[in-house]
Write a protein that holds these residues in place. Structure first.
Motif, PDB file in Angstrom:
ATOM      1  N   GLY A 116       0.699  -1.075  -0.283  1.00 21.68           N
ATOM      2  CA  GLY A 116       0.329  -0.368   0.142  1.00 21.68           C
ATOM      3  C   GLY A 116       0.976   1.472   0.044  1.00 21.68           C
ATOM      4  N   THR A 117       1.843   0.809  -0.135  1.00 23.60           N
ATOM      5  CA  THR A 117       3.325   2.601   0.082  1.00 23.60           C
ATOM      6  C   THR A 117       2.937   2.522  -1.489  1.00 23.60           C
ATOM      7  OG1 THR A 117       4.741   1.666   1.511  1.00 23.60           O
ATOM      8  CG2 THR A 117       5.288   2.796   0.334  1.00 23.60           C
ATOM      9  N   VAL A 118       2.661   4.255  -0.827  1.00 22.90           N
ATOM     10  CA  VAL A 118       2.716   4.376  -2.881  1.00 22.90           C
ATOM     11  C   VAL A 118       4.050   5.727  -2.763  1.00 22.90           C
ATOM     12  CG1 VAL A 118       1.719   7.086  -3.395  1.00 22.90           C
ATOM     13  CG2 VAL A 118       0.471   5.410  -2.167  1.00 22.90           C
ATOM     14  N   LEU A 119       4.496   5.269  -3.943  1.00 17.20           N
ATOM     15  CA  LEU A 119       5.911   5.797  -4.357  1.00 17.20           C
ATOM     16  C   LEU A 119       5.516   6.562  -4.978  1.00 17.20           C
ATOM     17  CD1 LEU A 119       6.998   2.347  -5.344  1.00 17.20           C
ATOM     18  CD2 LEU A 119       7.695   3.068  -3.163  1.00 17.20           C
TER      19      LEU A 119
ATOM     20  N   GLY B  82      -3.030  11.253 -18.976  1.00 18.32           N
ATOM     21  CA  GLY B  82      -3.625  10.802 -17.912  1.00 18.32           C
ATOM     22  C   GLY B  82      -2.866  10.981 -16.571  1.00 18.32           C
ATOM     23  N   PHE B  83      -3.967  10.150 -15.592  1.00 16.89           N
ATOM     24  CA  PHE B  83      -4.158  10.133 -13.983  1.00 16.89           C
ATOM     25  C   PHE B  83      -2.836   8.854 -14.220  1.00 16.89           C
ATOM     26  CE2 PHE B  83      -6.417  13.676 -14.050  1.00 16.89           C
ATOM     27  CZ  PHE B  83      -5.927  14.619 -12.363  1.00 16.89           C
ATOM     28  N   HIS B  84      -1.809   8.557 -13.219  1.00 17.84           N
ATOM     29  CA  HIS B  84      -1.669   7.584 -12.883  1.00 17.84           C
ATOM     30  C   HIS B  84      -0.270   7.878 -11.743  1.00 17.84           C
ATOM     31  CE1 HIS B  84       1.292   9.559 -15.653  1.00 17.84           C
ATOM     32  NE2 HIS B  84       2.575   9.336 -15.028  1.00 17.84           N
ATOM     33  N   GLU B  85      -0.416   7.032 -10.876  1.00 16.32           N
ATOM     34  CA  GLU B  85      -0.149   6.125  -9.870  1.00 16.32           C
ATOM     35  C   GLU B  85       1.233   5.349  -9.238  1.00 16.32           C
ATOM     36  OE1 GLU B  85      -2.527   6.381  -5.066  1.00 16.32           O
ATOM     37  OE2 GLU B  85      -2.362   4.818  -7.285  1.00 16.32           O
ATOM     38  N   VAL B  86       1.825   4.740  -8.811  1.00 14.21           N
ATOM     39  CA  VAL B  86       2.502   3.673  -8.491  1.00 14.21           C
ATOM     40  C   VAL B  86       2.856   3.440  -7.108  1.00 14.21           C
ATOM     41  CG1 VAL B  86       5.193   2.782  -8.974  1.00 14.21           C
ATOM     42  CG2 VAL B  86       4.118   4.930 -10.806  1.00 14.21           C
ATOM     43  N   CYS B  87       2.292   2.314  -6.719  1.00 12.74           N
ATOM     44  CA  CYS B  87       2.719   1.925  -5.319  1.00 12.74           C
ATOM     45  C   CYS B  87       2.416   0.540  -4.951  1.00 12.74           C
ATOM     46  CB  CYS B  87       1.113   2.250  -4.580  1.00 12.74           C
ATOM     47  SG  CYS B  87      -0.608   1.793  -5.441  1.00 12.74           S
ATOM     48  N   VAL B  88       3.182   0.436  -3.666  1.00 10.72           N
ATOM     49  CA  VAL B  88       3.331  -1.539  -3.813  1.00 10.72           C
ATOM     50  C   VAL B  88       1.902  -2.439  -3.697  1.00 10.72           C
ATOM     51  CG1 VAL B  88       4.542  -3.097  -1.988  1.00 10.72           C
ATOM     52  CG2 VAL B  88       5.471  -0.431  -2.308  1.00 10.72           C
ATOM     53  N   THR B  89       2.407  -3.381  -4.906  1.00  7.63           N
ATOM     54  CA  THR B  89       0.596  -3.646  -4.446  1.00  7.63           C
ATOM     55  C   THR B  89       1.438  -5.217  -3.849  1.00  7.63           C
ATOM     56  OG1 THR B  89       1.614  -4.074  -6.919  1.00  7.63           O
ATOM     57  CG2 THR B  89      -0.088  -3.004  -6.044  1.00  7.63           C
ATOM     58  N   GLU B  90       0.237  -6.826  -4.208  1.00  6.52           N
ATOM     59  CA  GLU B  90       0.978  -7.920  -3.619  1.00  6.52           C
ATOM     60  C   GLU B  90       1.758  -8.363  -4.451  1.00  6.52           C
ATOM     61  OE1 GLU B  90      -0.103  -9.853  -1.504  1.00  6.52           O
ATOM     62  OE2 GLU B  90      -1.609  -8.377  -0.135  1.00  6.52           O
TER      63      GLU B  90
ATOM     64  N   ARG C  54      10.955  -4.143 -13.818  1.00  6.40           N
ATOM     65  CA  ARG C  54      11.728  -4.988 -12.702  1.00  6.40           C
ATOM     66  C   ARG C  54      10.109  -5.422 -11.234  1.00  6.40           C
ATOM     67  NH1 ARG C  54      17.915  -3.988 -13.280  1.00  6.40           N
ATOM     68  NH2 ARG C  54      17.800  -5.080 -15.420  1.00  6.40           N
ATOM     69  N   PHE C  55       9.862  -4.216 -11.069  1.00  2.83           N
ATOM     70  CA  PHE C  55       8.088  -4.175 -10.392  1.00  2.83           C
ATOM     71  C   PHE C  55       7.173  -3.579 -11.015  1.00  2.83           C
ATOM     72  CE2 PHE C  55      12.576  -4.163  -8.448  1.00  2.83           C
ATOM     73  CZ  PHE C  55      12.721  -5.064  -6.956  1.00  2.83           C
ATOM     74  N   PRO C  56       5.912  -4.443 -10.801  1.00  3.30           N
ATOM     75  CA  PRO C  56       4.579  -4.085 -10.993  1.00  3.30           C
ATOM     76  C   PRO C  56       4.655  -2.888  -9.633  1.00  3.30           C
ATOM     77  CG  PRO C  56       4.122  -6.458  -9.848  1.00  3.30           C
ATOM     78  CD  PRO C  56       6.363  -5.956 -10.404  1.00  3.30           C
ATOM     79  N   GLY C  57       3.158  -1.952 -10.019  1.00  5.04           N
ATOM     80  CA  GLY C  57       2.767  -1.085  -9.023  1.00  5.04           C
ATOM     81  C   GLY C  57       2.131  -0.099  -9.768  1.00  5.04           C
ATOM     82  N   LEU C  58       2.563   0.031 -11.316  1.00  4.24           N
ATOM     83  CA  LEU C  58       1.745   1.115 -12.073  1.00  4.24           C
ATOM     84  C   LEU C  58       0.403   1.167 -12.158  1.00  4.24           C
ATOM     85  CD1 LEU C  58       1.767   4.164 -13.476  1.00  4.24           C
ATOM     86  CD2 LEU C  58       2.666   3.087 -15.690  1.00  4.24           C
ATOM     87  N   HIS C  59      -0.743   2.128 -11.614  1.00  2.00           N
ATOM     88  CA  HIS C  59      -2.154   2.437 -11.983  1.00  2.00           C
ATOM     89  C   HIS C  59      -2.351   3.714 -13.202  1.00  2.00           C
ATOM     90  CE1 HIS C  59      -1.828  -0.030  -8.754  1.00  2.00           C
ATOM     91  NE2 HIS C  59      -2.876  -1.237  -9.498  1.00  2.00           N
ATOM     92  N   ILE C  60      -3.380   2.924 -13.615  1.00  6.56           N
ATOM     93  CA  ILE C  60      -3.818   4.365 -14.844  1.00  6.56           C
ATOM     94  C   ILE C  60      -5.106   5.281 -14.216  1.00  6.56           C
ATOM     95  CG2 ILE C  60      -1.412   3.700 -16.130  1.00  6.56           C
ATOM     96  CD1 ILE C  60      -4.076   3.002 -18.402  1.00  6.56           C
ATOM     97  N   TRP C  61      -5.489   5.846 -15.099  1.00  9.93           N
ATOM     98  CA  TRP C  61      -7.362   6.016 -15.107  1.00  9.93           C
ATOM     99  C   TRP C  61      -7.606   6.051 -16.495  1.00  9.93           C
ATOM    100  CZ3 TRP C  61      -4.219   6.102 -10.591  1.00  9.93           C
ATOM    101  CH2 TRP C  61      -4.850   5.697  -9.242  1.00  9.93           C
ATOM    102  N   LEU C  62      -8.412   5.131 -16.981  1.00  9.87           N
ATOM    103  CA  LEU C  62      -8.867   6.219 -18.466  1.00  9.87           C
ATOM    104  C   LEU C  62      -9.503   7.361 -18.021  1.00  9.87           C
ATOM    105  CD1 LEU C  62      -9.729   2.615 -19.514  1.00  9.87           C
ATOM    106  CD2 LEU C  62      -7.435   3.055 -19.263  1.00  9.87           C
ATOM    107  N   ARG C  63     -10.088   7.697 -19.602  1.00 12.65           N
ATOM    108  CA  ARG C  63     -10.501   9.113 -19.571  1.00 12.65           C
ATOM    109  C   ARG C  63     -12.363   8.803 -19.178  1.00 12.65           C
ATOM    110  NH1 ARG C  63     -10.496  12.691 -23.704  1.00 12.65           N
ATOM    111  NH2 ARG C  63     -11.599  14.429 -23.783  1.00 12.65           N
ATOM    112  N   ASP C  64     -12.664   7.157 -18.721  1.00 17.09           N
ATOM    113  CA  ASP C  64     -13.676   7.345 -18.218  1.00 17.09           C
ATOM    114  C   ASP C  64     -13.960   7.260 -16.617  1.00 17.09           C
ATOM    115  OD1 ASP C  64     -13.079   4.328 -17.890  1.00 17.09           O
ATOM    116  OD2 ASP C  64     -14.467   3.524 -19.627  1.00 17.09           O
ATOM    117  N   GLY C  65     -12.707   7.482 -15.536  1.00 22.28           N
ATOM    118  CA  GLY C  65     -12.803   6.968 -14.700  1.00 22.28           C
ATOM    119  C   GLY C  65     -12.622   5.870 -14.027  1.00 22.28           C
ATOM    120  N   ARG C  66     -12.216   5.098 -14.497  1.00 23.34           N
ATOM    121  CA  ARG C  66     -11.963   3.736 -15.017  1.00 23.34           C
ATOM    122  C   ARG C  66     -10.504   3.617 -14.258  1.00 23.34           C
ATOM    123  NH1 ARG C  66     -12.797  -0.829 -18.957  1.00 23.34           N
ATOM    124  NH2 ARG C  66     -12.993   1.410 -20.371  1.00 23.34           N
ATOM    125  N   LYS C  67      -9.998   2.912 -12.789  1.00 20.61           N
ATOM    126  CA  LYS C  67      -8.973   1.989 -12.639  1.00 20.61           C
ATOM    127  C   LYS C  67      -8.130   1.247 -13.342  1.00 20.61           C
ATOM    128  CE  LYS C  67      -6.016   1.887  -8.507  1.00 20.61           C
ATOM    129  NZ  LYS C  67      -5.822   1.779  -7.035  1.00 20.61           N
TER     130      LYS C  67
END
Length: 330
Positions: free
Chosen positions: A186-189, A248-256, A206-219
């Motif tokens: 859950g740590t936000v990088l 485009g909005f995006h965020e990188v955080c620590v996921t499973e 080498r490490f996943p964790g990138l999330h993007i938000w589409l134009r219609d608001g989906r994460k």
């Protein structure tokens, strides 16, 4: 590479497009990330920093950059679509290194945004310039091709964007996050944000964790295939198209999935610094940002008044705490 229409449609609908360039190989991405892992593991975050230049060359240590506050919009989102970024946003723990790519302008009103690059200790990194220029040159070439494809897909002259990119303050901008310190679930990088530049391109981390938000608001969680490059729309492209393509909005955080990758890297004896092979493509600082002729009748066109690209960048840098606030005229 995708087609012209696919590039334009994907950036309009989703704010991103995945491309493949046969001249950009996965082993080049890996070699670049290897070097940046070594750099971040030894950097003190001070010697190579240039805060007097708004950190636009050299290293930016963690705890400096603060994402813009989008809390009003975030609180209106359904719970499933909300970013992990806290409100109000806190300084990101991520580091960055900015390295200029491409030709500098001979004359500019914005010398701070077009400064000479910073060179780390040559004894530790004797091939630094070669590797930075090699990866930066390859991805900037790919990004320029995408810009031309996008222009054609939007029924604009092929050089509508690329001509404005010439001598721009393009930045090879690898982000580094120390997952040994900031590897908790859950740590936000990198907090919820949009990029201030024209187009952003990067290879697979080498490490996943990138999330993007589409134009219609989906994460959406993003998984970049091996050998592919992810291109994201920035604010300068939004300005030129009067919102037809939105940054485009995006965020990188620590996921499973990030945690699993950390354990795998530890078991293999590899670095646990999460490095992105990012390059920020810019419109040249002295070019004017305003909706191109085709987009001047868009419903939001009046929301994008003319502004020099360099002024737009400076305003954004102030907003994210990388540049000192403007002095009051009072």
């Amino acid at each position: 590479m995708c087609t012209h229409r696919q590039a334009a449609d994907s950036l309009h609908r989703y704010g991103v497009v995945l491309v493949r360039d046969p001249d950009v190989r996965e082993e080049d991405n890996a070699a670049f990330i290897d070097m940046m892992e070594r750099y971040y593991e030894q950097s003190d975050g001070v010697t190579d920093a240039r805060p007097e230049l708004s950190y636009q060359v050299g290293v930016t240590p963690g705890g400096v950059e603060v994402p813009r506050d989008h809390c009003d919009a975030v609180t209106a989102m359904p719970a499933s679509a909300r970013p992990a970024t806290v409100c109000p946003p806190e300084a990101d723990p991520k580091w960055r290194f900015f390295w200029r790519v491409g030709k500098r302008p001979s004359v500019t009103q914005f010398p701070e945004l077009n400064a000479e690059p910073v060179m780390p200790d040559p004894k530790q990194f004797p091939d630094w310039s070669h590797k930075m220029d090699r990866w930066g040159g390859m991805v900037l070439t790919s990004l320029t091709s995408v810009a031309e494809m996008l222009a054609v897909g939007l029924k604009l002259p092929a050089d509508a964007f690329s001509s404005r990119m010439k001598s721009g303050p393009h930045l090879l901008a690898p982000t580094g996050s120390d997952l040994a310190k900031h590897g908790q679930l859950g740590t936000v990088l990198a907090g919820y944000h949009t990029d201030l530049n024209f187009l952003t391109i990067h290879g697979k981390s080498r490490f996943p964790g990138l999330h993007i938000w589409l134009r219609d608001g989906r994460k959406c969680s993003v998984a970049v295939p091996n050998g592919a490059l992810l291109v994201q729309a920035g604010k300068q492209l939004e300005h030129l198209t009067a919102g037809h393509i939105m940054a485009g909005f995006h965020e990188v955080c620590v996921t499973e999935a990030t945690l699993k990758a950390i354990e795998q890297r530890k078991a293999a004896g590899g670095s646990t610094w999460r490095v992105s092979s990012t390059c920020f493509g810019h419109i040249a600082s002295d070019q004017t940002l305003e909706p191109l002729e085709r987009f001047q009748n868009e419903p939001l066109a009046a929301s994008y008044p003319p502004i020099k690209a360099g002024e737009q960048v400076q305003e954004e840098l102030r907003a994210i705490s990388l540049r000192a606030p403007a002095l009051s005229s009072e």
